[in-house]
Design a protein around this motif. Sequence first.
Motif, mmCIF file in Angstrom:
data_model
loop_
_atom_site.group_PDB
_atom_site.id
_atom_site.type_symbol
_atom_site.label_atom_id
_atom_site.label_comp_id
_atom_site.label_asym_id
_atom_site.label_seq_id
_atom_site.Cartn_x
_atom_site.Cartn_y
_atom_site.Cartn_z
ATOM 1 N N PHE A 186 12.978 5.947 -5.180
ATOM 2 C CA PHE A 186 13.398 4.552 -5.307
ATOM 3 C C PHE A 186 13.756 3.955 -3.943
ATOM 4 O O PHE A 186 13.563 2.765 -3.710
ATOM 5 N N LEU A 193 10.574 2.766 -2.424
ATOM 6 C CA LEU A 193 10.122 1.521 -3.046
ATOM 7 C C LEU A 193 10.965 0.347 -2.577
ATOM 8 O O LEU A 193 10.498 -0.785 -2.506
ATOM 9 N N GLN A 194 12.241 0.627 -2.249
ATOM 10 C CA GLN A 194 13.107 -0.441 -1.762
ATOM 11 C C GLN A 194 12.816 -0.777 -0.314
ATOM 12 O O GLN A 194 13.394 -1.696 0.243
ATOM 13 N N MET A 230 0.842 -1.206 0.000
ATOM 14 C CA MET A 230 0.000 0.000 0.000
ATOM 15 C C MET A 230 0.870 1.246 0.000
ATOM 16 O O MET A 230 0.631 2.201 -0.725
ATOM 17 N N LEU A 269 1.486 -3.198 -9.447
ATOM 18 C CA LEU A 269 1.343 -1.894 -8.790
ATOM 19 C C LEU A 269 1.725 -0.762 -9.730
ATOM 20 O O LEU A 269 1.206 0.345 -9.621
ATOM 21 N N MET A 298 -0.602 -5.407 0.762
ATOM 22 C CA MET A 298 0.714 -5.399 0.147
ATOM 23 C C MET A 298 1.807 -5.427 1.184
ATOM 24 O O MET A 298 2.637 -4.537 1.316
ATOM 25 N N LYS A 306 14.123 -9.616 -4.574
ATOM 26 C CA LYS A 306 14.519 -8.332 -5.155
ATOM 27 C C LYS A 306 14.985 -7.324 -4.104
ATOM 28 O O LYS A 306 15.624 -6.331 -4.433
ATOM 29 N N ARG A 307 14.640 -7.599 -2.819
ATOM 30 C CA ARG A 307 15.128 -6.706 -1.766
ATOM 31 C C ARG A 307 16.652 -6.719 -1.689
ATOM 32 O O ARG A 307 17.262 -5.783 -1.227
ATOM 33 N N ALA A 366 8.861 -10.785 -5.261
ATOM 34 C CA ALA A 366 9.269 -9.536 -4.617
ATOM 35 C C ALA A 366 10.414 -9.760 -3.630
ATOM 36 O O ALA A 366 11.350 -8.971 -3.563
ATOM 37 N N ALA A 374 17.741 -10.163 -12.792
ATOM 38 C CA ALA A 374 17.103 -9.135 -11.958
ATOM 39 C C ALA A 374 15.593 -9.317 -11.883
ATOM 40 O O ALA A 374 14.904 -8.503 -11.278
ATOM 41 N N LEU A 385 11.839 -0.001 -12.041
ATOM 42 C CA LEU A 385 10.654 -0.242 -11.202
ATOM 43 C C LEU A 385 10.377 -1.732 -11.075
ATOM 44 O O LEU A 385 9.989 -2.221 -10.025
ATOM 45 N N ARG A 386 10.584 -2.445 -12.190
ATOM 46 C CA ARG A 386 10.298 -3.874 -12.140
ATOM 47 C C ARG A 386 11.332 -4.646 -11.340
ATOM 48 O O ARG A 386 11.118 -5.806 -11.001
ATOM 49 N N SER A 387 12.468 -4.015 -11.056
ATOM 50 C CA SER A 387 13.463 -4.704 -10.227
ATOM 51 C C SER A 387 13.234 -4.406 -8.748
ATOM 52 O O SER A 387 13.967 -4.879 -7.888
ATOM 53 N N MET A 388 12.205 -3.590 -8.459
ATOM 54 C CA MET A 388 11.925 -3.248 -7.063
ATOM 55 C C MET A 388 11.141 -4.386 -6.389
ATOM 56 O O MET A 388 10.377 -5.080 -7.051
ATOM 57 N N PRO A 389 11.339 -4.535 -5.074
ATOM 58 C CA PRO A 389 10.633 -5.621 -4.380
ATOM 59 C C PRO A 389 9.152 -5.314 -4.193
ATOM 60 O O PRO A 389 8.709 -4.945 -3.117
ATOM 61 N N MET A 390 8.383 -5.427 -5.259
ATOM 62 C CA MET A 390 6.933 -5.200 -5.154
ATOM 63 C C MET A 390 6.245 -5.922 -6.298
ATOM 64 O O MET A 390 6.877 -6.321 -7.268
ATOM 65 N N ASN A 391 4.934 -6.054 -6.160
ATOM 66 C CA ASN A 391 4.139 -6.657 -7.217
ATOM 67 C C ASN A 391 4.182 -5.751 -8.453
ATOM 68 O O ASN A 391 3.845 -4.573 -8.368
ATOM 69 N N PRO A 392 4.607 -6.281 -9.602
ATOM 70 C CA PRO A 392 4.730 -5.407 -10.772
ATOM 71 C C PRO A 392 3.396 -4.788 -11.222
ATOM 72 O O PRO A 392 3.394 -3.764 -11.888
ATOM 73 N N GLN A 403 3.860 1.427 -1.044
ATOM 74 C CA GLN A 403 4.535 1.546 -2.333
ATOM 75 C C GLN A 403 3.616 2.126 -3.387
ATOM 76 O O GLN A 403 4.024 2.947 -4.209
ATOM 77 N N LEU A 412 13.352 -9.152 -14.338
ATOM 78 C CA LEU A 412 12.558 -8.304 -15.227
ATOM 79 C C LEU A 412 11.945 -9.141 -16.325
ATOM 80 O O LEU A 412 10.947 -8.769 -16.932
ATOM 81 N N GLN A 423 5.134 -6.983 2.821
ATOM 82 C CA GLN A 423 6.293 -7.707 2.331
ATOM 83 C C GLN A 423 6.856 -8.544 3.443
ATOM 84 O O GLN A 423 7.052 -8.075 4.552
#
Lengths: 390, 325
Positions: free
Chosen positions: B114, B117-118, A1, A241, B1, B89-90, B86, B64, A232-239, A3, B66, B3
Amino acid sequence: MRQLLTLLTTDLVQRLRDKSVIIFAVIVPLALMGAMNLVMGDTMDMDLETATVAVSAPEDDQLAAQLIGAIQALPEGGLEVEVTETSAADVQALAESGDAKLGLVIPDGFSAALMAGEPVEVEAVEGDGSGIESTVVLSVVQGFLDRAGASAVAAAAGAELGLPPAELGGLAQQVATGESAISMTTGEASNEQLDPKGALIAGQAGLFLMFTVSFGVLGLLAEREFGTLARLRSMPMNPHLITLSKVLSSFVLGVVATSILLTAGGLLFGVSFGSPLAIAALIVCAVIATTSLTFIVIKLAKTSEQATVIQTILAMVLGISGGAFFPMSGTGLFGTLLDLNPVGAMIRGLGITSGGGGLADIGAPVLILLGFAAVALVIARFVPDRGAMA
Amino acid sequence: MTQTATEPTTTGDGQRVLVVDNLVRRFGDLTAVDDVSFTVAAGETYGLLGPNGAGKTTTISMIAGLLEPDQGSVTLLGQQMGPKKAAPKRHLGLVPQDLAIYPDLSARENLNFFGKLQGLAGGELKSRVGEVLELTGLTDRAKGPTKDFSGGMKRRLNIGIGLLHKPTMLILDEPTVGVDPQSRNAILESVEALSDEGMAVIYTTHYMEEAERLCDRIGIIDSGTLQAEGTRDELIRLTGGVDNIQLTGSGDTAAAAEALLALDSVAQADAERGHLQLTVHDAPTAVAQIVTTATASGLQLSDVQISRPNLESVFLHLTGKALRD
Ligand SMILES: Nc1ncnc2c1ncn2[C@@H]1O[C@H](COP(=O)(O)OP(=O)(O)O)[C@@H](O)[C@H]1O
Ligand SMILES: [Mg+2]
């Protein structure tokens, strides 16, 4: 949320910094409204036309004469009225030919019935060209009957409903014999009609809403062009989002821009759209409907140019057919399709609220808008993904 | 959401941070990555060296998370990696080949975004953003929009974003392309420093000097296939391990050549005017004996030059083409 919120706020900050949203979502439509208002000039003016009313009344009926007197007293309130007294048959003819905007048939024994507290029906026939003036006259009639205590006005927008005159009488009867001693129906259409300025504002707001919501998709494509989509897609979250945040961004921009347009347009051109709560509900539903289209565009467009083209086509088709520039009507399947148009539904909804309708009265346009969104989302699911997120 | 942060596990793999196993990825008829496998340990810098179009970025993209591989798997700290995963990726920091920064936002805003987001927040986010600005030399320019930045500044910020959350595994995809020599050196130095701190690094490049300088182990990639892998020296041995030594001096070069050819380490000796060109095995070890022998045979040396094959020669040897066109 958290994120999602981060994605959304950062997206909105960028949209606002890049001034194009403000320009396309607010300034251009307001300028267009102003320009169209100037071009249309006098016809856009709220000056009411003379209300031509044909009345047939029983002779020597005191209350009937008083009712006619009340109508004739309208000029004191600013509305010019021209009352022609004639026979019941002529009333029908004058109204249908348009020579009279409104025909009223006051029945025999009007005074007697009223004084006895019995149901009375005053038949009202709205002519083709009838507008707000007829509504005013009808409200006077209704007010008179209300005061009189027990009565009914059966009004039928005869020409518009397309019913043969014989059936109109029957309809009036049905109305009159309803539970309430006082009942009145007027043509539905006139209730939903915005005056020309209101229609202009609502139409442009609806049309530009289609463009405003496209900024979310464009934002997603910009992510790809900036190279940030990979990050963004390499971030630890559901893509998902990422897409969701863009759609929400469209939604927020759409709600804000439409609210500004209706408020500012209303203030500039002196139009009131009615209950703020009902308007807010309409705006939210209209934005949901138009935003849902962006899910389809996201799947189809590979570049911002493609997205702009698709979105422009959608905006023009839905905007024009929805009556953003001039009212559209059709019959049969075509008519049904027009009725399901989100821009049209929003304009109709604002017509209802401007006529005094509240939350309870906008059910139909709200359902159309939400239904439209549901259908668009289903279609989006089945469109093959070859766009921004592919 | 929510983690669920999973603790890094290295169990089973010893100190292996990353295991890349038989990765395959096709685009239509083209097999961009064809059965690539390697591992990276903590503190190790692994280089992917190959020309443009070799498949470096496609490999990185699968590592990564992607891009979904058509076959094979990527495991980071024992966790399966993929586009929808997810948790692993941390631990990953990606520095994409194409700049990945927002032009309308400032450097600080990019880092904050960023960083959040991390999963960084509050004081930790603030201090890390400050540290990265310092590290990338952008503290003075933290406020202006990045679209006004020079190419080198953008590149530095691009790298800084990948470092924010102190990832266990840092992936840099050709980070020095289009960078002025000064910024380039700064970038290489910071990668060396990070590796010294124990970060596992994957570094892709088509510059063999960078691979030689930075990488503990190097995978040579071409046409989607890993052609060879090893330390720099191991790779060079693949070429046959022949070095060149050029002796310059006066005296009887022909006699000296004959004497030198008798040595085990010398494979070939060609006398030219004033020069002696030797092909030898393992020049650093052999050079002392060669100099002694040449002097003993009457050659007065004024210069000794050793040249060894480099990764360029390795690439040529493996693929029959030059690394750069
Ligand atoms: N999305 C894609 N669609 C089609 N072909 C691609 C795509 N991405 C990469 N390729 C192709 O795959 C090959 C490897 O590309 P890439 O991994 O970018 O190489 P490198 O990073 O080593 O320069 C190239 O031939 C490239 O054209
Ligand atoms: Mg590449």
